[in-house]
Design a protein around this motif. Structure first.
Motif, short mmCIF file in Angstrom:
data_model
loop_
_atom_site.label_atom_id
_atom_site.label_comp_id
_atom_site.label_asym_id
_atom_site.label_seq_id
_atom_site.Cartn_x
_atom_site.Cartn_y
_atom_site.Cartn_z
N THR A 78 27.36 39.39 30.25
CA THR A 78 28.53 39.60 30.38
C THR A 78 28.74 41.15 30.97
OG1 THR A 78 28.88 40.61 28.15
CG2 THR A 78 29.68 38.38 28.62
N PHE A 79 29.27 41.50 31.96
CA PHE A 79 29.54 43.06 32.52
C PHE A 79 30.80 43.01 32.92
CE2 PHE A 79 28.98 40.45 36.08
CZ PHE A 79 29.39 40.92 37.15
N THR A 80 31.10 44.38 33.22
CA THR A 80 32.51 44.99 33.47
C THR A 80 32.43 45.30 35.20
OG1 THR A 80 32.77 45.99 31.26
CG2 THR A 80 34.20 46.43 32.87
N PRO A 81 33.16 44.88 35.89
CA PRO A 81 33.31 44.99 37.32
C PRO A 81 33.27 46.64 37.53
CG PRO A 81 34.22 43.05 36.88
CD PRO A 81 34.12 43.88 35.60
N SER A 82 32.71 47.23 38.36
CA SER A 82 33.07 48.74 38.74
C SER A 82 34.29 49.12 39.09
CB SER A 82 32.15 49.19 39.79
OG SER A 82 32.29 48.33 40.94
N GLU A 83 35.09 48.06 39.62
CA GLU A 83 36.43 48.24 39.99
C GLU A 83 37.57 48.56 38.46
OE1 GLU A 83 34.26 46.02 42.83
OE2 GLU A 83 34.76 45.84 40.95
N VAL A 84 37.09 48.18 37.36
CA VAL A 84 37.96 48.53 36.38
C VAL A 84 37.90 50.07 36.03
CG1 VAL A 84 37.61 46.25 35.36
CG2 VAL A 84 36.38 48.24 34.44
N SER A 85 39.09 50.19 35.31
CA SER A 85 39.29 51.67 34.93
C SER A 85 38.40 52.02 33.76
CB SER A 85 40.83 51.83 34.35
OG SER A 85 41.10 51.22 33.13
N ARG A 86 37.97 53.18 33.66
CA ARG A 86 37.11 53.64 32.64
C ARG A 86 37.45 53.50 31.29
NH1 ARG A 86 31.83 54.59 32.97
NH2 ARG A 86 31.16 55.70 31.17
N SER A 87 38.67 53.17 30.83
CA SER A 87 39.25 52.77 29.67
C SER A 87 38.95 51.42 29.21
CB SER A 87 40.65 53.03 29.46
OG SER A 87 41.50 52.25 30.27
N GLU A 88 38.82 50.58 30.26
CA GLU A 88 38.67 49.22 30.00
C GLU A 88 37.15 48.83 30.14
OE1 GLU A 88 41.11 47.85 33.24
OE2 GLU A 88 42.51 47.04 31.66
N TRP A 89 36.18 49.84 30.39
CA TRP A 89 34.60 49.60 30.54
C TRP A 89 34.06 48.95 29.38
CZ3 TRP A 89 30.22 51.28 28.79
CH2 TRP A 89 29.01 51.17 29.82
N ARG A 90 33.19 48.08 29.32
CA ARG A 90 32.26 47.63 28.42
C ARG A 90 30.76 47.46 28.61
NH1 ARG A 90 36.47 48.56 26.86
NH2 ARG A 90 37.90 47.20 25.50
N PRO A 91 30.01 47.70 27.80
CA PRO A 91 28.68 47.64 28.24
C PRO A 91 28.17 46.22 28.72
CG PRO A 91 28.92 48.68 25.97
CD PRO A 91 30.04 47.96 26.59
N THR A 92 26.99 46.18 29.56
CA THR A 92 26.54 45.04 30.07
C THR A 92 25.60 44.43 28.90
OG1 THR A 92 26.35 45.50 32.18
CG2 THR A 92 24.78 43.94 31.79
N ARG A 93 25.79 43.29 28.48
CA ARG A 93 25.18 42.47 27.44
C ARG A 93 24.54 41.28 27.91
NH1 ARG A 93 29.42 44.97 24.27
NH2 ARG A 93 28.65 46.14 22.76
N LEU A 94 23.20 41.15 27.20
CA LEU A 94 22.69 39.66 27.25
C LEU A 94 22.96 39.14 25.98
CD1 LEU A 94 20.60 37.67 28.36
CD2 LEU A 94 18.93 38.87 27.26
N HIS A 95 23.56 37.82 26.08
CA HIS A 95 23.69 36.98 24.96
C HIS A 95 22.77 35.71 24.91
CE1 HIS A 95 27.63 39.26 24.63
NE2 HIS A 95 27.66 39.29 25.87
#
Length: 286
Positions: free
Chosen positions: A146-163
């Protein structure tokens, strides 16, 4: 690490379907189109039209893999589970007593991923992915990033994770990946994927990894183009494909024997419950 690199590292399990043309059109039976010809004589005698052709197919056994039509999951043992109706399901895998699903909340090349319990109730959302979770060859573990696209706002950013999840127990282990300094873990693309395309009256099935042509089948008519929405290998010789009406309100699942080109009906017309999504259960990587 760029979003493009993250997306490139994700594998899509099942079958990738590339079909030209739109999904619209009149479902009334009509005369065969010029490109509906084939070397196979049986194809030229098939009933004309996208609905008449399906209705005349021989009835075969139900699929041996699970599938979703609309908002209902159908298990190979005949059990059905009603899924959340506020989103379409584009991929599904069994996990513990419930399911891991990818939904149709698309944003900048990503889609939502969430956990459902055994009754289809939403347990929690896990983030966004750019591909279908990968099931190990032995069917014991699921892996996804899972990862957060670079286009989202900083407040919605989440770390990239391997599950990594244990299929039997449903236990999920996750770790943060620092994309600025860590190498993205490699999740190998499984072999045996296929692309299905319709060209000049012929249905081509091509291995997605090697580019090798697996089968060249007679097309029943040009109207098949755009009506195939998803597909999955049932076994080495049989391909399951979802086929929708022009208005997208009903779908069926067809089975084609890639050795002979014979088509049959695996699932009769089923209402899509206002969702044209048809998804097959994720199978093990080869």
């Amino acid at each position: 690490m760029s979003t493009r690199r993250v997306m490139g590292a994700l594998a899509v399990v099942g079958v990738l379907v590339v079909v030209g043309g739109g999904c619209g059109g009149d479902d009334r039976d009509g005369a065969p189109s010029p490109d509906a010809t084939s070397a196979d004589a049986s194809a030229s005698t098939a009933p004309a039209g996208p609905i008449g052709w399906v209705d005349a197919l021989p009835i075969g056994p139900p699929p041996t893999i699970g599938y979703v039509i609309g908002h209902t999951y159908h298990s190979p043992d005949g059990r059905t589970v009603e899924l959340p109706r506020d989103r379409g399901i584009t991929a599904i895998a069994r996990l513990g007593d419930g399911f891991l699903v990818v939904d149709d909340r698309y944003f900048e090349g990503t889609a939502g991923v969430e956990l459902l319990d055994a009754r289809g109730n939403r347990v929690r959302e896990i983030g966004t992915v750019a591909g279908t979770p990968v099931l190990s060859p032995d069917g014991s573990t699921l892996r996804w990033i899972t990862f957060t696209p670079s286009e989202v706002s900083r407040s919605e950013w989440r770390p990239t994770r391997l599950h990594t999840a244990d299929v039997a127990t449903g236990e999920i282990r996750s770790r943060v990946i620092h994309r600025d300094r860590d190498e993205l873990p490699e999740i190998p693309q499984p072999e045996g994927l296929a692309e299905v395309s319709v060209r000049r009256g012929v249905v081509l099935v091509v291995d997605h990894v090697t580019g090798e042509q697996v089968a060249r089948l007679p097309s029943p008519g040009s109207w098949i183009r755009g009506r195939i929405r998803s597909a999955a290998w049932e076994d080495r010789a049989h391909l399951l494909v979802s086929y929708v009406r022009g208005n997208g309100r009903a779908a069926t699942i067809l089975r084609v024997d890639v050795r002979t080109g014979d088509w049959s009906l695996a699932v009769d017309w089923t209402p899509t419950q206002r969702s044209s999504t048809v998804a097959f259960e994720t199978g093990p990587a080869d």
